[in-house]
Design an enzyme around this catalytic site. Structure first.
Site, mmCIF file in Angstrom:
data_model
loop_
_atom_site.group_PDB
_atom_site.id
_atom_site.type_symbol
_atom_site.label_atom_id
_atom_site.label_comp_id
_atom_site.label_asym_id
_atom_site.label_seq_id
_atom_site.Cartn_x
_atom_site.Cartn_y
_atom_site.Cartn_z
ATOM 1 N N ASP A 35 -3.909 -1.976 -3.973
ATOM 2 C CA ASP A 35 -3.805 -2.088 -5.442
ATOM 3 C C ASP A 35 -2.412 -2.451 -5.940
ATOM 4 O OD1 ASP A 35 -3.056 0.592 -4.429
ATOM 5 O OD2 ASP A 35 -2.514 0.933 -6.517
ATOM 6 N N THR A 41 4.227 4.797 -1.624
ATOM 7 C CA THR A 41 4.502 3.594 -2.414
ATOM 8 C C THR A 41 5.523 3.918 -3.505
ATOM 9 O OG1 THR A 41 2.379 2.590 -1.991
ATOM 10 C CG2 THR A 41 3.362 2.050 -4.101
ATOM 11 N N VAL A 79 -4.885 -6.112 1.515
ATOM 12 C CA VAL A 79 -4.019 -5.960 0.345
ATOM 13 C C VAL A 79 -4.559 -4.807 -0.486
ATOM 14 C CG1 VAL A 79 -3.141 -7.051 -1.760
ATOM 15 C CG2 VAL A 79 -3.446 -8.418 0.314
ATOM 16 N N GLY A 118 -1.269 5.741 -4.561
ATOM 17 C CA GLY A 118 -2.435 6.506 -4.125
ATOM 18 C C GLY A 118 -3.355 5.651 -3.281
HETATM 19 N N1 ASP Z 1 -1.630 2.336 -3.176
HETATM 20 C C1 ASP Z 1 -1.077 1.917 -1.913
HETATM 21 C C2 ASP Z 1 -2.076 1.063 -1.192
HETATM 22 O O1 ASP Z 1 -3.250 1.399 -1.195
HETATM 23 C C3 ASP Z 1 -0.687 3.045 -1.036
HETATM 24 C C4 ASP Z 1 0.240 4.036 -1.670
HETATM 25 O O2 ASP Z 1 0.253 4.214 -2.873
HETATM 26 O O3 ASP Z 1 1.010 4.653 -0.937
HETATM 27 O O4 ASP Z 1 -1.684 0.098 -0.585
#
Ligand code: ASP
Length: 317
Positions: free
Chosen positions: A217, A186, A215, A238
């Site tokens: 965070d 992300t 969906v 994360g």
């Molecule tokens: N936080 C993101 C999610 O759970 C994934 C990521 O940070 O790569 O959608």
């Protein structure tokens, strides 16, 4: 200004792409700031560049849903005007952060999902594309491997990317869910402009092999993104589910508002994530006085920092 390009066990052969990707985005965003532009514009520019870079799990090149599509979530927040715009589960937009900007500026609402979000963006001038344009062969292969591991009962039952894999020391509610993938690419940015305004943005394709409609965070206010001049600007990456349950972005900015240094609050937020729910991830946090913090409990986090002192990038804090 700070940017991140995910927090996980970034392999050596992907290190350079992550570093150059965050650097390019940071340079573009910081240029907006040095020309007197707004933090909001700087964040939008930087996140757009990260979405366009197929290295990251945002825009083209994102992880795929279990049925092989790209579904994107993004949030942009203006801490000066306390305006926010978010979109989730969009499949036909190349740059969801730009759709988030349209929501922020041109809608009385704050958040749109799915086809409603796409229609809103289209009616405000954004082209709708075919989802296949966002899908890379690399990701088809990654999804295939994840499904094979799942079928073999190895489906990321444990996350092996933590520095300390021994588990939470003081967990009150140990993690009962497993992350669906061990990489978190992300993207996000936070900025402070010459007018003293803060902004934050986060954009993602979510987790690998996610169920369509899920969906995370990243695009939820106060979870993976938040900005308020009265506290701080934050972007997280994360494992989304624990971050959401702790409303971790707002948790961290509230601590800054209560007087904690961002440097300390960032570390505290990641400890809380781990100790309370066994979660893992990374955070960038910027206060209205320019003090900042970064932290992660994954082996690496791609980060970049630009200030009057110069520009820096790295893979570890
Ligand atoms: N936080 C993101 C999610 O759970 C994934 C990521 O940070 O790569 O959608």
């Amino acid at each position: 200004m700070l940017v991140h390009g995910g927090a996980w066990a970034i392999p050596d052969d992907a290190a350079e792409a992550h570093l150059s990707g965050v650097r390019r985005a940071l340079e573009a965003g910081y240029k907006v700031l040095t020309r007197g532009g707004s933090a909001l514009d700087a964040v939008e520019v930087a996140v757009t560049m990260l979405e366009d870079d197929p290295t990251f799990d945002a825009g083209r090149g994102s992880f795929l849903t279990s049925d092989g599509r790209v579904q994107l979530d993004a949030l942009l927040m203006d801490g000066g005007r306390m305006k926010a715009g978010g979109v989730a589960c969009v499949e036909r937009l190349r740059n969801p952060i730009q759709a988030a900007r349209l929501v922020l500026e041109q809608s009385p609402h704050v958040y749109f999902v799915g086809t409603g979000a796409e229609e809103f963006a289209r009616s405000h001038g954004m082209p709708l594309i075919d989802n296949a344009e966002l899908v890379l062969d690399r990701e088809r292969e990654r999804l295939k491997n994840a499904k094979e591991r799942q079928a073999a009962g190895l489906a990321d039952a444990t996350f092996s990317g933590l520095e300390d894999d021994k588990g939470p020391e003081t967990a009150v509610a140990p993690a009962t869910e497993s992350p669906l993938g061990s990489s978190h690419d992300t993207v996000g940015a936070v900025a402070l402009d010459v007018h003293g305004n803060l902004a934050a943005g986060t954009s993602t394709g979510g987790t690998l092999n996610k169920t369509p409609g899920r969906v995370g965070d990243s695009s939820l206010i106060g979870c993976g993104c938040y900005a308020d001049n009265m506290s701080a600007a934050v972007s997280l990456t994360g494992w989304g589910e624990p971050i959401m349950k702790l409303v971790l972005g707002k948790w961290a900015t509230d601590r800054v508002a209560a007087g904690s240094a961002p440097e300390f609050s960032a570390r505290e937020a990641i400890s809380y994530l781990h100790n309370r729910l066994g979660g893992h991830g990374g955070i960038i946090l910027l206060g209205p006085d320019g003090r900042f913090g970064m932290a992660h409990n994954t082996p690496a986090m791609a980060w970049g920092l630009a200030s009057e002192a110069g520009l820096e990038t790295g893979l570890k804090i």
